[in-house]
Design an enzyme around this catalytic site. Structure first.
Site, PDB file in Angstrom:
ATOM      1  N   GLY A 255      -1.135   2.990  -3.257  1.00 56.59           N
ATOM      2  CA  GLY A 255      -2.275   4.258  -3.547  1.00 56.59           C
ATOM      3  C   GLY A 255      -1.934   4.477  -4.695  1.00 56.59           C
ATOM      4  N   ASN A 256      -3.370   5.491  -5.515  1.00 51.26           N
ATOM      5  CA  ASN A 256      -3.682   5.502  -6.913  1.00 51.26           C
ATOM      6  C   ASN A 256      -2.342   6.929  -7.424  1.00 51.26           C
ATOM      7  OD1 ASN A 256      -5.853   4.228  -6.492  1.00 51.26           O
ATOM      8  ND2 ASN A 256      -7.488   5.554  -6.898  1.00 51.26           N
TER       9      ASN A 256
ATOM     10  N   GLU B 192       9.365   1.141   0.731  1.00 50.69           N
ATOM     11  CA  GLU B 192       9.259   0.146   1.482  1.00 50.69           C
ATOM     12  C   GLU B 192       8.770  -0.775   0.946  1.00 50.69           C
ATOM     13  OE1 GLU B 192       6.591   2.141   5.501  1.00 50.69           O
ATOM     14  OE2 GLU B 192       5.482   0.547   4.607  1.00 50.69           O
TER      15      GLU B 192
ATOM     16  N   ASN C 116      -5.521   3.191   9.843  1.00 51.50           N
ATOM     17  CA  ASN C 116      -4.503   2.316   9.588  1.00 51.50           C
ATOM     18  C   ASN C 116      -3.348   2.924  10.362  1.00 51.50           C
ATOM     19  OD1 ASN C 116      -5.019   2.431   6.360  1.00 51.50           O
ATOM     20  ND2 ASN C 116      -5.261   0.531   7.257  1.00 51.50           N
TER      21      ASN C 116
ATOM     22  N   GLY D 154       5.734   4.039   7.144  1.00 51.41           N
ATOM     23  CA  GLY D 154       6.568   4.723   7.828  1.00 51.41           C
ATOM     24  C   GLY D 154       6.327   6.029   7.014  1.00 51.41           C
TER      25      GLY D 154
END
Lengths: 519, 519
Positions: A275-276, A298, A388, A392
Site C-alpha cells: 500500500g501507499n 511477506e 481481505n 500476515g
C-alpha cells in the site's frame, strides 16, 4: 526442442504433458483444491481461467463448486472470476476481489481467515479439511522448471506451494514458459510435524537452510500444462501527501531510537505491508540516512528494486515477488544482481514467530482503524464486512521488536471528505490487541505507547494521532468514560458501553462519524 | 557455620550480609525495582514486608512510591500490602490482590499488562523505563544459594530473575534458608538482543541449553539478607461438578483426535492455566488412558505431583513451582525423583512462541467470557475493570498446536445464580481473537471450530457451549444479526452494533444478563 521440454529435466514426465482442455475433466464438483500463489504472483492461471470458461459456457454456475486453499490472494481473473460464477464453496485464508468479497459478505462463500504462517502449518495437520477426510484432492502449482529428479522449481512466489506438493493426492503443474527458470531463488523447507519438529536455524535474514526445489514424488503429477500467462502483479499507487507525512514521522522515530541506543545504526530487519504508506516509507529509506539495511517480509514490491538500486538494502527475504509488469522487466534485466540478495521462503517460515522474534523485525502495517487504547481492526469494516483477511499482519505485529501501525487519521465517506475517523473509542472488531502494538502513526503525528497504561495511551493517541475535527469528540469520550468508570472503581480502561459505537452508527445513518455529542 | 554462610560459596560476599533494617535506607521514593518471583513463589518477602512496616509506622503512605517490575504476580503480603500503603506508582505486567486491583481500577496505580514472554524481552530493550533513563535501579532476588564464582542459584521460580540480575544497577539477594538449595533445577539462558540472537535449541520438553545458575557480576550485589519466610504458594480449590464435566469433554476430544490420527497416542506437550478446570483436566489425565505425557507450561501446581506419581507424566517444563505448603513438603520429601523430571526456565523461554509452536503445545486456559464468533476476554470485566492481566494466555494460545479455552457457561451475579452468561454476542474486551482459538468448552459441551467460517462457528458455539437459559437469546441475536447484515451484503460476521452490549448493560442495571428481547 521447445522451452517447455527444455524445462522438464525428468524424462518420464514428458509424456504427462497435456493441454488445458485435457485436464478439465479432472475437476469435479466438491473437490478440495490447493493452489500455489501469493499476492498475486506464482498462481496457476491457464487452468482456472479455462475451467471458468467451461462453467460459463455450459451454464454450470453453482454446480461446480470447490474448496480453495491458497496461501494468500491470487489474480482476480482466477479466484474472483470463480466467485462470480459461483464456483467457490470455501476459501481459506485470505482473498481479494469484488465478487469473492460479495460472495463472502452475502453468505454464499464460507471464508475462514487465519494468520498466514499458522494456516500453512494447520493445513498439514488436516484441520481445514477434517470433515472432508483431511485431504487435498488436487494441487495446481505454477512452476518454472522441473529438475532431473522430478522435483519442482517454483515461480515468483512460494506461499503454501511446498505444503500442497507434500500433501495433495494429485498434482497438476502449470509450467510457465514466459518466465525464466527461478532456480536458486527459493529456500524450501518441508515442515515436520510435532513432536519431530526442529529449530529453524535462520539467525540472519539471508541464511538458507533448505533446498532450491520442492521435493516431489513425480508419481503424484498427473499432468503438466504449459502456461503463457504473465503474472498479474501489483502496480504501485501514486504517492500522496498523507502517506509521505506518515513516512516522515516514522523515519524521525527511527532516528530518535538509534540516538537513544534502542536500535542499531542499521536498524533491524524491516517488514512492511503493501500500500501507499508502506511504499512511502520505503521511498524515504531510499533517500534516508540509514544504510546496510535488511528486509524480512511477506512480499517485495517495485519500491524494493529502487531500495536495492540505492545501495542501502543489503538483503531481502520474502515469500513473493509482488512486482508490476514493469518491475518484473527490471528484475529480469538485472537478474544476477537482484537474485543474489533475495531469498523466497515458504510463508510458514517467512511469517514465522520464531524468526520474527529472533531477528527482531520492525513490523509496519495499515489497519482499517484503531482505537484510543490501541486495539486495531484489520479485517471487518463496521465489525461485520470482510475486506481481505488478517493476512500476515498478526504474524508480524505480535512478534516484532517494534510493532507499528500506520493509517490516515480520516477517510472520506460518500458525503463528507473527513466523514470517517480512523481513531475511534472502540474498534468494532479486534484483530490486534493493546498487548501487541507499540507505536501508532497518522499524518497528524506518532504515538509511542511503550510502557504506558491504557489511560495514558488514550491521551497520547488523541493528542498525536486523531484528526483535529475529531479530537474534541474523542477527548470528551475519554473524559466522560474516565469520570464514570474511575468513580465506580472500574476504570483501568474506561468505556461507556451504551455509547461506544455511536460514531459507527452515526456513519450508517448520517454518512459521517461526526456525532453532535455523547449525551 | 550457619546455613546462610554455608549457602554463600563466594567468600567476598560474606561481608555483605546485612540485616533487613540495614537495607531499608537503600530504598528511595520513585525508584524502579525489579523483583524475582512468579505466581507467588520465589519472590522476595522479608524486605518488602519490612519496608511496608516502615512506611506504615512512619506514615509515609504516598511518599514512598515505586515502579515495580516482576515476572508475574507475587504474594499478597508484599505487592498487595504495598498497594494498600500507596507504595506503587507503576506495575508491570500482571498482578494479584484486592488492594492493588483497587488501585489500578481507581486510577492510582498505572498498570500495563503484557504477554509474559514479551515483557521479559522488552524489559531488556529498556522499553518500560525509557522515560526513567531505561534502567532498573535495584533488583531484589530470592535465591537459594550463591556459587563459588558469585553466581546466583534461584529458588522456586525463574520468571524474569535472570533479566533483572543482568540489567539492574544494584542487587539485593534475599537468601532463603528455609528451603534447600535448588541447584540443578533451573536451566538459565541470558537473552541476547537482536541482531545477535540465536535459535533456542530446545526440541524436546526436557532439553537443557543453559546453566544451572544465573551468571552475575558479584560487584552488583550490595547486600545479602537472610530470609526465613516460606513461599505463600497456591492451594488448590475444591473440585466441582462443572469443572469435571468440562474436563470430561476435553478428555473425550483428545481421544477422538488420537483416533483420527491428528494427535499422537501420548498427545503433545500440555500447557494448562491455573484454577479448578485446569486441575480437573490434570485429575482426569491421572486416571485417564494416556501415558508417556509431557508438560510445557508456566506453573506447576500440586496436581502435577499426583500426575508424576501416577507414572503417566514423563517430564515437565515450567517457570515456577506454584505448590501449596503441603505440595512443597511432598516435593522436598521426594526431591530426587521429582527433580530429575522437572526443569524451570526463564519465562522468556517457558512462554516463547518459538518453542510453543515447535513443540506443538496443547494450550488450555480459562477466560472471563467468550463470544459467539470465538473472541475471548481474559482481562477486563465489563470491558473496563482489570482483574489480573493477560499473563501467558496469549503466548500459548496464539502459538499452540491446539488452542482450547474452557469456562463455565454461566456464573452467578449477586441476585441470580445464572445471572452471567460466559457466552455473549460480543466480548467488550478482546484479548484472544477468532484467528487464534480452535476449541471452546463449557460444561454444556465442546465446540471444535477448526476450519469453520464465523457464522458456522457461532451456530456451533450456541448449540454446544451456551447455557440453556441463554441459548434462545443468543440464537435470536444471531438470526436477527444475520438477517440484517446478509441482506445488506455486510454479513461475514453479523452483528447489531446498536444492541451488541445490551446483555452487559442489563447486568449493570438489573443484576442479570437475561434481557427480555433484542427489540
Amino acid at each position: 526442442m521447445s522451452i517447455l521440454h527444455d524445462r522438464i529435466a525428468y524424462p518420464n514426465l514428458l509424456e504427462r504433458i497435456k493441454t488445458v482442455a485435457e485436464v478439465l475433466p479432472l475437476f469435479q464438483n466438491g473437490m478440495t483444491l490447493g493452489w500455489s500463489g501469493f499476492t498475486p504472483v506464482g498462481y496457476p492461471k491457464a487452468i482456472p481461467k479455462a475451467l471458468a470458461n467451461y462453467v460459463e459456457t455450459n451454464r454450470l454456475q453453482g454446480k461446480m463448486r470447490f474448496n480453495l486453499l491458497i496461501g494468500a490472494s491470487v489474480g482476480t481473473e482466477t479466484e474472483d472470476r470463480w466467485a462470480s460464477l459461483d464456483m467457490i464453496e470455501r476459501r481459506w485464508p485470505y482473498q481479494s476481489g469484488k465478487n469473492i468479497r460479495k460472495g463472502i459478505n452475502t453468505g454464499r462463500i464460507r471464508m475462514h481467515d487465519k494468520h498466514l504462517s499458522m494456516f500453512a502449518q494447520d493445513l498439514g495437520y488436516g484441520f481445514y479439511t477434517k470433515d472432508l477426510g483431511g485431504k487435498i484432492d488436487l494441487g495446481i502449482i505454477e512452476a518454472s522448471a522441473i529438475t532431473k529428479e522430478g522435483n519442482i522449481i517454483l515461480a515468483g512466489s512460494v506461499g503454501i506451494a511446498a505444503e500442497i506438493i507434500q500433501s495433495a493426492e494429485h498434482l497438476i503443474i502449470e509450467l510457465n514458459t514466459t518466465i525464466p527458470s527461478y532456480e536458486g531463488l527459493h529456500d524450501i523447507v518441508l515442515p515436520e510435524q510435532p513432536p519431530h519438529r526442529q529449530p529453524y536455524l535462520i539467525s540472519r535474514v539471508g541464511d538458507r537452510i533448505g533446498t532450491t526445489y520442492v521435493p516431489c514424488n513425480p508419481d503424484k503429477i498427473i499432468a503438466i500444462v504449459e502456461s503463457k500467462e504473465p503474472d498479474n502483479g501489483r502496480s504501485l499507487g501514486a504517492t500522496d501527501a498523507v502517506s509521505e507525512r506518515i513516512a516522515g514521522h516514522i523515519l524521525d522515530f527511527f532516528q530518535t531510537e538509534v540516538k537513544a541506543g534502542r536500535l542499531p545504526a542499521n536498524l533491524l530487519p524491516l517488514q512492511s505491508g503493501v500500500g501507499n504508506i508502506a511504499n512511502a516509507v520505503v521511498g524515504d529509506l531510499v533517500k534516508g540516512p540509514f544504510s546496510d539495511l535488511t528486509v524480512y517480509t511477506e512480499v517485495l514490491q517495485d519500491t524494493m528494486l529502487d531500495f536495492f538500486d540505492s545501495g542501502k538494502l543489503k538483503y531481502a527475504s520474502a515469500t513473493s515477488l509482488s512486482f508490476s509488469a514493469d518491475g518484473f522487466e527490471r528484475f529480469y534485466n538485472n537478474w544476477d544482481e537482484y537474485t543474489r540478495k533475495i531469498v523466497l521462503r515458504p510463508q510458514q517460515l517467512a511469517n514465522n514467530p520464531e524468526m520474527i522474534r529472533r531477528l527482531g523485525v520492525i513490523a509496519m502495517n495499515t489497519p482499517v482503524e484503531f482505537d484510543i487504547y490501541a486495539h486495531a481492526n484489520s479485517t471487518l469494516v463496521g465489525g461485520t464486512r470482510m475486506i481481505n483477511g488478517i493476512g500476515g499482519s498478526g504474524d508480524f505485529l505480535r512478534n516484532a521488536f517494534l510493532s507499528i501501525m500506520h493509517s490516515p487519521s480520516v477517510r472520506p465517506s460518500k458525503t463528507d471528505p473527513t466523514g470517517i475517523t480512523c481513531v475511534v473509542p472502540m474498534v468494532p472488531h479486534v484483530d490486534h490487541t493493546e498487548h501487541d502494538l507499540d507505536v501508532l502513526v497518522t499524518e497528524q503525528g506518532l504515538a509511542d505507547l511503550r510502557g504506558l497504561c491504557p489511560r495514558d495511551r488514550a491521551q497520547l493517541i488523541i493528542d498525536k494521532c486523531a484528526h483535529p475535527e475529531y479530537r474534541p469528540l474523542l477527548q470528551d469520550y475519554l473524559d466522560r468514560a474516565s469520570h464514570e468508570c474511575l468513580s465506580r472503581g472500574v476504570g483501568h480502561e474506561p468505556h461507556m458501553l451504551d455509547r461506544v459505537f455511536r460514531m459507527q452508527q452515526h456513519l450508517a445513518t448520517h454518512g459521517t462519524m461526526k456525532i453532535g455529542s455523547w449525551d
